[in-house]
Design a protein around this motif. Structure first.
Motif, PDB file in Angstrom:
ATOM      1  N   SER A 438     -63.709 -23.782  32.524  1.00 25.90           N
ATOM      2  CA  SER A 438     -65.123 -24.008  32.834  1.00 25.90           C
ATOM      3  C   SER A 438     -65.835 -24.694  31.663  1.00 25.90           C
ATOM      4  CB  SER A 438     -65.806 -22.700  33.217  1.00 25.90           C
ATOM      5  OG  SER A 438     -66.075 -21.952  32.056  1.00 25.90           O
ATOM      6  N   MET A 439     -65.448 -24.325  30.425  1.00 27.82           N
ATOM      7  CA  MET A 439     -66.104 -24.930  29.274  1.00 27.82           C
ATOM      8  C   MET A 439     -65.719 -26.398  29.126  1.00 27.82           C
ATOM      9  SD  MET A 439     -65.639 -21.697  26.808  1.00 27.82           S
ATOM     10  CE  MET A 439     -66.145 -22.254  25.204  1.00 27.82           C
ATOM     11  N   ARG A 440     -64.453 -26.727  29.513  1.00 24.45           N
ATOM     12  CA  ARG A 440     -63.992 -28.114  29.383  1.00 24.45           C
ATOM     13  C   ARG A 440     -64.843 -29.039  30.253  1.00 24.45           C
ATOM     14  NH1 ARG A 440     -59.605 -30.433  31.917  1.00 24.45           N
ATOM     15  NH2 ARG A 440     -59.006 -28.376  32.697  1.00 24.45           N
ATOM     16  N   GLU A 441     -65.363 -28.449  31.340  1.00 25.43           N
ATOM     17  CA  GLU A 441     -66.175 -29.263  32.234  1.00 25.43           C
ATOM     18  C   GLU A 441     -67.658 -29.234  31.847  1.00 25.43           C
ATOM     19  OE1 GLU A 441     -65.377 -27.813  36.122  1.00 25.43           O
ATOM     20  OE2 GLU A 441     -63.255 -28.386  36.026  1.00 25.43           O
ATOM     21  N   ASP A 442     -67.975 -28.397  30.868  1.00 27.63           N
ATOM     22  CA  ASP A 442     -69.386 -28.218  30.496  1.00 27.63           C
ATOM     23  C   ASP A 442     -69.855 -29.374  29.615  1.00 27.63           C
ATOM     24  OD1 ASP A 442     -71.892 -27.369  29.686  1.00 27.63           O
ATOM     25  OD2 ASP A 442     -71.256 -25.238  29.630  1.00 27.63           O
ATOM     26  N   GLU A 443     -70.764 -30.185  30.198  1.00 26.23           N
ATOM     27  CA  GLU A 443     -71.251 -31.387  29.516  1.00 26.23           C
ATOM     28  C   GLU A 443     -71.948 -31.057  28.193  1.00 26.23           C
ATOM     29  OE1 GLU A 443     -71.270 -34.690  31.088  1.00 26.23           O
ATOM     30  OE2 GLU A 443     -69.752 -33.736  32.392  1.00 26.23           O
ATOM     31  N   ARG A 444     -72.464 -29.813  28.113  1.00 25.33           N
ATOM     32  CA  ARG A 444     -73.262 -29.473  26.934  1.00 25.33           C
ATOM     33  C   ARG A 444     -72.379 -29.293  25.693  1.00 25.33           C
ATOM     34  NH1 ARG A 444     -75.898 -24.419  29.770  1.00 25.33           N
ATOM     35  NH2 ARG A 444     -73.718 -24.404  30.368  1.00 25.33           N
ATOM     36  N   ILE A 445     -71.072 -29.045  25.928  1.00 25.17           N
ATOM     37  CA  ILE A 445     -70.170 -28.833  24.795  1.00 25.17           C
ATOM     38  C   ILE A 445     -69.681 -30.189  24.293  1.00 25.17           C
ATOM     39  CG2 ILE A 445     -67.940 -27.796  24.098  1.00 25.17           C
ATOM     40  CD1 ILE A 445     -68.524 -25.650  26.239  1.00 25.17           C
ATOM     41  N   PRO A 446     -69.652 -30.343  22.956  1.00 25.86           N
ATOM     42  CA  PRO A 446     -69.242 -31.641  22.395  1.00 25.86           C
ATOM     43  C   PRO A 446     -67.842 -32.043  22.879  1.00 25.86           C
ATOM     44  CG  PRO A 446     -69.961 -30.132  20.654  1.00 25.86           C
ATOM     45  CD  PRO A 446     -70.011 -29.362  21.913  1.00 25.86           C
ATOM     46  N   ARG A 447     -67.672 -33.338  22.955  1.00 24.79           N
ATOM     47  CA  ARG A 447     -66.455 -33.913  23.528  1.00 24.79           C
ATOM     48  C   ARG A 447     -65.185 -33.457  22.790  1.00 24.79           C
ATOM     49  NH1 ARG A 447     -65.127 -37.662  26.975  1.00 24.79           N
ATOM     50  NH2 ARG A 447     -63.200 -38.815  26.601  1.00 24.79           N
ATOM     51  N   ASP A 448     -65.205 -33.518  21.433  1.00 24.20           N
ATOM     52  CA  ASP A 448     -63.989 -33.156  20.695  1.00 24.20           C
ATOM     53  C   ASP A 448     -63.651 -31.667  20.866  1.00 24.20           C
ATOM     54  OD1 ASP A 448     -66.255 -32.519  19.269  1.00 24.20           O
ATOM     55  OD2 ASP A 448     -65.273 -32.744  17.306  1.00 24.20           O
ATOM     56  N   ALA A 449     -64.716 -30.840  20.968  1.00 21.67           N
ATOM     57  CA  ALA A 449     -64.474 -29.413  21.196  1.00 21.67           C
ATOM     58  C   ALA A 449     -63.837 -29.207  22.563  1.00 21.67           C
ATOM     59  CB  ALA A 449     -65.783 -28.628  21.105  1.00 21.67           C
ATOM     60  N   ARG A 450     -64.284 -30.053  23.526  1.00 20.08           N
ATOM     61  CA  ARG A 450     -63.717 -29.920  24.871  1.00 20.08           C
ATOM     62  C   ARG A 450     -62.238 -30.341  24.908  1.00 20.08           C
ATOM     63  NH1 ARG A 450     -66.932 -32.776  29.186  1.00 20.08           N
ATOM     64  NH2 ARG A 450     -68.393 -33.575  27.628  1.00 20.08           N
ATOM     65  N   GLU A 451     -61.904 -31.347  24.074  1.00 22.83           N
ATOM     66  CA  GLU A 451     -60.491 -31.733  23.995  1.00 22.83           C
ATOM     67  C   GLU A 451     -59.642 -30.597  23.444  1.00 22.83           C
ATOM     68  OE1 GLU A 451     -60.243 -35.520  22.000  1.00 22.83           O
ATOM     69  OE2 GLU A 451     -61.040 -36.484  23.824  1.00 22.83           O
ATOM     70  N   GLN A 452     -60.218 -29.922  22.429  1.00 30.95           N
ATOM     71  CA  GLN A 452     -59.527 -28.763  21.861  1.00 30.95           C
ATOM     72  C   GLN A 452     -59.311 -27.697  22.940  1.00 30.95           C
ATOM     73  OE1 GLN A 452     -58.999 -27.988  18.303  1.00 30.95           O
ATOM     74  NE2 GLN A 452     -59.264 -30.200  18.004  1.00 30.95           N
ATOM     75  N   LEU A 453     -60.348 -27.542  23.756  1.00 31.33           N
ATOM     76  CA  LEU A 453     -60.235 -26.556  24.832  1.00 31.33           C
ATOM     77  C   LEU A 453     -59.107 -26.921  25.798  1.00 31.33           C
ATOM     78  CD1 LEU A 453     -63.970 -25.867  25.614  1.00 31.33           C
ATOM     79  CD2 LEU A 453     -62.271 -24.145  25.000  1.00 31.33           C
ATOM     80  N   GLY A 454     -58.976 -28.230  26.029  1.00 34.71           N
ATOM     81  CA  GLY A 454     -57.903 -28.708  26.900  1.00 34.71           C
ATOM     82  C   GLY A 454     -56.552 -28.334  26.324  1.00 34.71           C
ATOM     83  N   MET A 455     -56.406 -28.483  25.011  1.00 35.69           N
ATOM     84  CA  MET A 455     -55.164 -28.126  24.339  1.00 35.69           C
ATOM     85  C   MET A 455     -54.892 -26.631  24.501  1.00 35.69           C
ATOM     86  SD  MET A 455     -54.078 -26.642  21.319  1.00 35.69           S
ATOM     87  CE  MET A 455     -55.400 -26.870  20.116  1.00 35.69           C
ATOM     88  N   MET A 456     -55.970 -25.825  24.304  1.00 39.91           N
ATOM     89  CA  MET A 456     -55.827 -24.376  24.467  1.00 39.91           C
ATOM     90  C   MET A 456     -55.337 -24.045  25.883  1.00 39.91           C
ATOM     91  SD  MET A 456     -59.206 -23.000  22.542  1.00 39.91           S
ATOM     92  CE  MET A 456     -59.299 -21.513  23.477  1.00 39.91           C
ATOM     93  N   GLU A 457     -55.960 -24.702  26.835  1.00 44.01           N
ATOM     94  CA  GLU A 457     -55.635 -24.452  28.234  1.00 44.01           C
ATOM     95  C   GLU A 457     -54.167 -24.748  28.521  1.00 44.01           C
ATOM     96  OE1 GLU A 457     -58.408 -26.544  30.761  1.00 44.01           O
ATOM     97  OE2 GLU A 457     -57.295 -25.815  32.506  1.00 44.01           O
ATOM     98  N   ARG A 458     -53.699 -25.908  28.005  1.00 43.53           N
ATOM     99  CA  ARG A 458     -52.312 -26.292  28.244  1.00 43.53           C
ATOM    100  C   ARG A 458     -51.334 -25.288  27.641  1.00 43.53           C
ATOM    101  NH1 ARG A 458     -54.148 -31.321  27.233  1.00 43.53           N
ATOM    102  NH2 ARG A 458     -53.431 -31.343  25.094  1.00 43.53           N
ATOM    103  N   ASN A 459     -51.657 -24.827  26.432  1.00 48.10           N
ATOM    104  CA  ASN A 459     -50.761 -23.879  25.772  1.00 48.10           C
ATOM    105  C   ASN A 459     -50.710 -22.538  26.485  1.00 48.10           C
ATOM    106  OD1 ASN A 459     -49.340 -24.968  23.378  1.00 48.10           O
ATOM    107  ND2 ASN A 459     -51.420 -25.694  22.944  1.00 48.10           N
ATOM    108  N   ILE A 460     -51.895 -22.147  26.957  1.00 44.11           N
ATOM    109  CA  ILE A 460     -51.908 -20.882  27.689  1.00 44.11           C
ATOM    110  C   ILE A 460     -51.119 -21.027  28.989  1.00 44.11           C
ATOM    111  CG2 ILE A 460     -53.382 -19.194  28.851  1.00 44.11           C
ATOM    112  CD1 ILE A 460     -55.514 -19.983  26.671  1.00 44.11           C
TER     113      ILE A 460
END
Ligand code: ADP
Length: 801
Positions: A438-460
């Motif tokens: 949900s955070m990865r889709e959240d426009e309010r979160i900075p782009r690079d942080a969202r990429e990090q979230l994507g990495m977290m998601e993939r690892n999980i």
């Protein structure tokens, strides 16, 4: 003779010559006897010579038969019979006999009985004539007869002088010894006697003969003309001259080769029988010993199945009187009640068919303890194949059986442990994964942080995948993995799998090439499982191919004998390759080929084992090829029954299940009243936020009690419930809500075993999602449900909240 008889008839003619007198006179002058019998064998006439012999007158003799005339009984019988024979057959009888008359005259007589025919052709009387034989004629006749007998005899009959010169030689001798009469007569008897026997036998035989004694049935060996030996039985008698002096010997030799052979055969057969009996006795003794010392329980039963005998070990085990407590059918009382019916049923089957009896059951020992036994029985058969009795053994397998039960228990425990472990590992992943999504889709979160979230998601997601593999493996090992085949487009599924590795490959600078050459790429398969196989192969290819390498995936059709071609999918990489010796091993669970102990690549060594199990379940095959270390690898999957894929299903659900990406639906399109039940607080929070954002109205509950309260206050379209709740299970809740409110639901659970899914379905859930929940999947399901309940509320008041 008729002539003579007719002349007697003329005698009755008056006025003619007194022929009666004339013939009477003539007949009385002949020394031979002439006589006539009536049909009963009584004399009606006898001439003077015969009457003189008897010392009777014709009047005295007339009307008498041979018995009345005191003929020796046997002779009288014979003569009487011969008279009857002439009457019956109308034919002449010729014979001879010695006879001593009542007047004391001895003689030897030749006689002829002739029929005298009446006008009607029947025999009216028998006319006899008897000729008195002279002494010379008698002895000549006797000699002739004897010679005939000697000549026709099968036995060799030889005579010799006391000096041993052969004087006569019959056909039998010629046949037996091979010399003709001319060759033999005049030769010494020694030509017939083997050298080594001559001195031993001949002097003694001659000695016997000289003393006028016979040698009877003397068994020895004689020589033939051709030099071969023959077994003979000899009977040697002295030959005397008129004065009674012994002048030679007659010898009867009988070939006893056949008899000897038969005797030898009989002897051998007797010996064999004796040997067999001895062996049987020996075997019986050995069996008795074995039966006594063995720890096996041994028994025999009749062909009808009643116990006839049991060994000492049985007695020891039951410590009871075998005769009354075990034999017959009494043994059944010692069988564990739970095992009894199976035991008896199988026994009956074996008794009926003669098939080997083999079963395991518990037998009660004298101290009341039941122990497991492996009980086997074999039918023993008679010469015609009929069952004569059963031979059985009971082997104590208690220790083994307990170990086996223990192993089964611990294997079940291991599976349960793995299931629990995976649940425990998965549950915390769910909120993290969903929050990240949900955070990865959240426009309010900075782009690079969202990429990090994507990495977290993939690892999980990867971690969740490992846990899934472990679960899959336990299912495979218990045969609990089930395929849900449907018509799919293999190319679409392969593309989906490719998408899943695209990012990783791009990250490593690996190029992926695709050659979808198969024209028939429709398959009836479990789409999720097929995708899993291809994804595993691609993931490995990416993992084991260094930066700058290439992965090629290609499909083509292979013709097949069964008609429909098979679909071949090849995943070729330019990576580290596989040691050819390890090619087949890598498909075994936990096998990592040459990489065992190498932690650079990670993994558990389960992917290929699972892939092979899945392909096998689809009737296909998976193999690996490699030119060796550093030369890249090729994995080949063959699946049978490929068809042209026509069915772009009109049903979007079908399409989603076939793996085609569901068309993007505007979020506002659907709105459902959802009752969300979950005791894990952060999961509850994240999920309800995601669902709300997706346009649904969500009421959150943390327990069964909360949920039931909510349901009693307001209406819902669907329940989404965790299964492990503090005050009971989601299954109970679902069952209750289905009954009271007619609600359906979606189950959320860390447990994804086949049995768990089955139980959810029974409780009334329409779907069972394994945690961590794939939110896209959940969303898709809700859309389906929305259609079913007829809600398509674009302008729904809560749509934009
Ligand atoms: P994991 O990859 O988790 O070790 P797998 O069952 O997927 O488990 O693979 C088993 C082993 O097969 C790997 O450890 C590796 O040694 C070998 N292997 C699989 N795919 C490849 C490949 N594409 N190239 C080289 N080796 C491979």
């Amino acid at each position: 003779m008729p002539d003579r008889a007719s002349s007697l008839d003329h005698a009755k003619n008056p006025g003619a010559l007194d022929l009666r007198n004339i013939s009477e006179m003539a007949l009385s002058h002949i020394a031979d006897f002439v006589y006539v019998f009536d049909r009963e064998g009584r004399f009606v006439y006898a001439n003077k010579a015969l009457l003189d012999l008897w010392g009777l007158t014709l009047e005295q003799a007339a009307g008498r038969n041979f018995f009345d005339l005191q003929y020796p009984h046997e002779l009288a019988m014979r003569l009487q019979a011969q008279i009857q024979q002439v009457i019956k057959t109308g034919r002449q009888v010729k014979d001879e006999t010695p006879y001593t008359s009542p007047t004391g005259r001895e003689g030897y007589y030749e006689y002829i009985f002739n029929p005298y025919f009446a006008a009607d052709g029947s025999v009216a009387a028998v006319v006899g004539s008897t000729h008195i034989m002279t002494e010379r004629k008698r002895s000549e006749d006797a000699a002739r007869r004897l010679a005939a007998i000697v000549e026709s005899s099968q036995d060799a009959i030889v005579s010799k002088t006391l000096e041993g010169i052969i004087t006569s030689w019959n056909q039998g001798a010629a046949a037996l010894f091979g010399y003709s009469e001319e060759e033999a007569v005049g030769k010494p008897i020694s030509v017939l006697i083997p050298q080594e026997l001559y001195d031993k036998e001949e002097p003694e035989i001659i000695d016997h003969i000289r003393h006028g004694r016979r040698v009877e049935h003397f068994e020895t060996v004689r020589l033939r003309k051709d030099g071969s030996h023959v077994n003979v039985s000899l009977t040697i008698s002295p030959i005397r001259d008129e004065e009674g002096r012994v002048v030679g010997a007659s010898k009867i030799a009988r070939d006893i080769t056949e008899r000897k052979l038969a005797e030898e055969k009989l002897g051998r057969a007797r010996q064999q029988a004796d040997d067999a009996a001895a062996a049987a006795a020996d075997a019986a003794e050995r069996f008795r010993l074995v039966a006594e010392v063995t720890s096996l329980q041994i028994w025999t039963a009749s062909s009808e199945g009643t116990l006839e005998w049991a060994n000492q070990e049985c007695a020891n085990y039951f410590q009871t009187d075998l005769e009354t407590q075990v034999l017959g059918s009494a043994w059944a009382q010692f069988v564990h009640p739970d095992d009894l019916s199976v035991t008896l049923d199988r026994w009956r089957v074996s008794l009926g068919s003669g098939a080997r009896y083999e079963t395991e059951f518990r037998l009660k020992r004298h101290d009341g303890v039941y122990r497991w036994f492996l009980v086997r029985a074999e039918a023993m058969r008679g010469p015609a194949g009929e069952i004569t009795r059963w031979f059985g053994t009971n082997t104590d397998i208690d220790a083994l059986k307990n170990a086996q039960n223990e192993a089964e228990r611990s294997s079940r425990a291991k599976d349960a442990f793995l299931a629990t472990l995976s649940h425990e590992l998965r549950t915390p992943l769910t909120p993290v994964l969903m929050a990240a999504a949900s955070m990865r889709e959240d426009e309010r979160i900075p782009r690079d942080a969202r990429e990090q979230l994507g990495m977290m998601e993939r690892n999980i997601a990867l971690e969740a995948r490992l846990i899934d593999d472990m679960l899959d493996l336990t299912r495979i090992s218990r045969g609990q993995i089930h395929m849900r085949p449907k018509a799919c487009d293999a190319h679409t599924l392969i593309r989906l799998a490719l998408e899943m590795v695209q990012d990783d490959a791009r990250g490593k600078g690996i190029r992926i090439e695709q050659h979808f050459a198969a024209r028939h790429h429709g398959l009836v398969i479990d789409p999720a499982r097929f995708q899993q196989v291809i994804w595993n192969l691609l993931r490995n290819a990416v993992k084991f191919t260094p930066a700058g390498g290439t992965i090629t995936i290609l499909t083509r059709n292979q013709p097949s004998a069964e008609g429909a071609p098979s679909l071949r999918v090849e995943v070729v990489d330019s990576g580290i390759g596989i040691d050819p010796a390890k090619l087949d091993k890598i498909f075994l669970p936990f096998d990592q080929g040459s990489l065992a102990g190498d932690h650079r690549y990670g993994g558990l060594g389960l992917g290929l084992a699972i892939a092979r199990a899945i392909v096998d379940l689809h009737g296909g095959a998976i193999t690996a090829q490699s030119g060796g270390t550093g030369r890249g690898s090729t994995f080949i999957v063959d699946l049978p029954g490929a068809t042209a894929f026509t069915g772009e299903s009109a049903d979007p659900a079908e399409k989603a299940r076939a793996g085609a990406p569901a068309e993007e639906q505007p979020e506002e399109a659907v709105s459902l009243r959802l009752l969300l039940v979950e005791d894990h607080e952060s999961t509850l929070r994240v999920l309800s936020r995601l669902l709300t954002r997706a346009g649904h109205r969500v009421v959150a509950a943390g327990s069964i009690a909360d949920a039931r309260r909510a349901a009693s206050i307001q209406p819902f379209d669907l329940v989404i419930s965790d299964l492990g709740l503090p005050d009971g299970t989601g299954l109970e809740l679902m069952e209750a809500l289905r009954k009271t409110h007619g609600l359906g639901g979606i189950a959320l659970s860390g447990y994804g075993m086949e049995a768990d899914i089955e139980r959810s379905r029974e409780a009334g859930f329409i779907a069972h999602l394994t945690k961590p929940v794939d939110f896209q999947q959940l969303k898709g399901m809700l859309e389906e449900v929305a259609k079913d309940v007829g809600l398509h509320a674009t302008g729904h008041p809560w749509a934009k909240s």
